[in-house]
Design a protein around this motif. Structure first.
Motif, PDB file in Angstrom:
ATOM      1  N   MET A 115       0.816  -1.186   0.000  1.00 22.02           N
ATOM      2  CA  MET A 115       0.000   0.000   0.000  1.00 22.02           C
ATOM      3  C   MET A 115       0.864   1.255   0.000  1.00 22.02           C
ATOM      4  N   LYS A 116       1.990   1.212   0.690  1.00 22.25           N
ATOM      5  CA  LYS A 116       2.861   2.382   0.747  1.00 22.25           C
ATOM      6  C   LYS A 116       3.321   2.788  -0.648  1.00 22.25           C
ATOM      7  N   LEU A 117       3.638   1.797  -1.493  1.00 27.05           N
ATOM      8  CA  LEU A 117       4.095   2.089  -2.839  1.00 27.05           C
ATOM      9  C   LEU A 117       2.997   2.778  -3.642  1.00 27.05           C
ATOM     10  N   ALA A 118       1.775   2.327  -3.502  1.00 23.91           N
ATOM     11  CA  ALA A 118       0.659   2.951  -4.211  1.00 23.91           C
ATOM     12  C   ALA A 118       0.470   4.397  -3.775  1.00 23.91           C
ATOM     13  N   VAL A 119       0.606   4.652  -2.490  1.00 23.88           N
ATOM     14  CA  VAL A 119       0.461   6.011  -1.971  1.00 23.88           C
ATOM     15  C   VAL A 119       1.597   6.889  -2.493  1.00 23.88           C
ATOM     16  N   ILE A 120       2.808   6.373  -2.478  1.00 24.58           N
ATOM     17  CA  ILE A 120       3.959   7.124  -2.981  1.00 24.58           C
ATOM     18  C   ILE A 120       3.767   7.457  -4.457  1.00 24.58           C
ATOM     19  N   PHE A 121       3.320   6.470  -5.232  1.00 25.80           N
ATOM     20  CA  PHE A 121       3.119   6.684  -6.655  1.00 25.80           C
ATOM     21  C   PHE A 121       2.017   7.721  -6.891  1.00 25.80           C
ATOM     22  N   PHE A 144      -6.022   2.501 -11.441  1.00 29.16           N
ATOM     23  CA  PHE A 144      -7.022   2.448 -10.380  1.00 29.16           C
ATOM     24  C   PHE A 144      -8.376   1.893 -10.804  1.00 29.16           C
ATOM     25  N   VAL A 145      -8.792   2.110 -12.038  1.00 25.76           N
ATOM     26  CA  VAL A 145     -10.155   1.723 -12.398  1.00 25.76           C
ATOM     27  C   VAL A 145     -10.256   0.821 -13.623  1.00 25.76           C
ATOM     28  N   ARG A 199       0.354  -2.372  -9.880  1.00 26.16           N
ATOM     29  CA  ARG A 199      -1.075  -2.634 -10.129  1.00 26.16           C
ATOM     30  C   ARG A 199      -1.587  -3.717  -9.180  1.00 26.16           C
ATOM     31  N   ASN A 200      -0.794  -4.760  -8.987  1.00 29.82           N
ATOM     32  CA  ASN A 200      -1.205  -5.832  -8.075  1.00 29.82           C
ATOM     33  C   ASN A 200      -1.373  -5.310  -6.648  1.00 29.82           C
ATOM     34  N   LEU A 201      -0.515  -4.386  -6.239  1.00 30.98           N
ATOM     35  CA  LEU A 201      -0.664  -3.774  -4.912  1.00 30.98           C
ATOM     36  C   LEU A 201      -1.934  -2.932  -4.835  1.00 30.98           C
ATOM     37  N   VAL A 202      -2.190  -2.163  -5.868  1.00 30.80           N
ATOM     38  CA  VAL A 202      -3.409  -1.351  -5.896  1.00 30.80           C
ATOM     39  C   VAL A 202      -4.637  -2.251  -5.813  1.00 30.80           C
ATOM     40  N   ASP A 203      -4.586  -3.397  -6.474  1.00 35.26           N
ATOM     41  CA  ASP A 203      -5.723  -4.328  -6.459  1.00 35.26           C
ATOM     42  C   ASP A 203      -6.003  -4.876  -5.060  1.00 35.26           C
ATOM     43  N   THR A 204      -5.020  -4.816  -4.164  1.00 31.94           N
ATOM     44  CA  THR A 204      -5.238  -5.324  -2.804  1.00 31.94           C
ATOM     45  C   THR A 204      -5.849  -4.276  -1.879  1.00 31.94           C
ATOM     46  N   LEU A 205      -5.915  -3.035  -2.336  1.00 36.53           N
ATOM     47  CA  LEU A 205      -6.500  -1.978  -1.517  1.00 36.53           C
ATOM     48  C   LEU A 205      -8.001  -2.182  -1.389  1.00 36.53           C
ATOM     49  N   THR A 262      -9.425   2.955  -2.539  1.00 38.13           N
ATOM     50  CA  THR A 262      -9.240   3.330  -3.946  1.00 38.13           C
ATOM     51  C   THR A 262     -10.142   4.503  -4.302  1.00 38.13           C
ATOM     52  N   GLN A 263     -11.387   4.452  -3.885  1.00 37.24           N
ATOM     53  CA  GLN A 263     -12.322   5.545  -4.165  1.00 37.24           C
ATOM     54  C   GLN A 263     -11.855   6.850  -3.523  1.00 37.24           C
ATOM     55  N   ASN A 264     -11.342   6.765  -2.310  1.00 32.01           N
ATOM     56  CA  ASN A 264     -10.845   7.968  -1.637  1.00 32.01           C
ATOM     57  C   ASN A 264      -9.614   8.539  -2.322  1.00 32.01           C
ATOM     58  N   ILE A 265      -8.741   7.681  -2.823  1.00 30.27           N
ATOM     59  CA  ILE A 265      -7.574   8.148  -3.585  1.00 30.27           C
ATOM     60  C   ILE A 265      -8.049   8.870  -4.844  1.00 30.27           C
ATOM     61  N   LEU A 266      -9.028   8.299  -5.529  1.00 32.48           N
ATOM     62  CA  LEU A 266      -9.554   8.916  -6.748  1.00 32.48           C
ATOM     63  C   LEU A 266     -10.251  10.242  -6.441  1.00 32.48           C
ATOM     64  N   LYS A 267     -11.008  10.289  -5.364  1.00 29.88           N
ATOM     65  CA  LYS A 267     -11.668  11.549  -4.969  1.00 29.88           C
ATOM     66  C   LYS A 267     -10.628  12.626  -4.669  1.00 29.88           C
ATOM     67  N   PHE A 268      -9.601  12.249  -3.927  1.00 29.86           N
ATOM     68  CA  PHE A 268      -8.556  13.206  -3.588  1.00 29.86           C
ATOM     69  C   PHE A 268      -7.849  13.698  -4.848  1.00 29.86           C
ATOM     70  N   THR A 269      -7.522  12.781  -5.744  1.00 32.37           N
ATOM     71  CA  THR A 269      -6.864  13.151  -6.993  1.00 32.37           C
ATOM     72  C   THR A 269      -7.728  14.127  -7.779  1.00 32.37           C
ATOM     73  N   GLY A 270      -9.030  13.821  -7.877  1.00 34.31           N
ATOM     74  CA  GLY A 270      -9.947  14.720  -8.577  1.00 34.31           C
ATOM     75  C   GLY A 270     -10.009  16.085  -7.930  1.00 34.31           C
ATOM     76  N   LYS A 271     -10.033  16.116  -6.616  1.00 32.12           N
ATOM     77  CA  LYS A 271     -10.078  17.388  -5.884  1.00 32.12           C
ATOM     78  C   LYS A 271      -8.820  18.207  -6.157  1.00 32.12           C
ATOM     79  N   VAL A 272      -7.662  17.557  -6.102  1.00 27.92           N
ATOM     80  CA  VAL A 272      -6.400  18.258  -6.347  1.00 27.92           C
ATOM     81  C   VAL A 272      -6.351  18.795  -7.772  1.00 27.92           C
TER      82      VAL A 272
END
Length: 91
Positions: free
Chosen positions: A1-7, A35-36, A63-69, A74-84
């Motif tokens: 998960m840390k790698l996905a957050v860093i990326f 992500f989707v 991608r495999n790490l993201v799939d484990t979230l 995942t939705q919150n990451i996408l919402k945050f990205t959209g907001k930014v």
């Protein structure tokens, strides 16, 4: 998960960088499919950049790490990205 957050944070920094007036649409497609999209659509998006085998393997591992979230993460990451991306600094 840390790698996905860093990326994700690196992606956001790139999107909002003053030196980056325009983002490569193909790179945005890679991020979107990370992500989707399906694994197949993600692999197709990656191939646009002709990564070598090590790069491709690393991206598939990401991608495999993201799939484990959990889906809510995942939705919150996408919402945050959209907001930014909608902030004045990135518009």
């Amino acid at each position: 998960m840390k790698l996905a957050v860093i990326f994700t944070l690196a992606f956001l920094a790139l999107c909002c960088s003053l030196a980056s007036a325009e983002i490569c649409p193909a790179f945005l497609n890679v991020m979107k499919t990370l992500f989707v999209g399906t694994l197949s659509s993600y692999e197709t998006a990656l191939e646009f950049f002709a990564p070598d085998a090590d790069m491709r393997d690393g991206m598939i591992q990401l991608r495999n790490l993201v799939d484990t979230l959990p889906s809510n993460t995942t939705q919150n990451i996408l919402k945050f990205t959209g907001k930014v991306l909608k902030t004045p600094a990135c518009a």
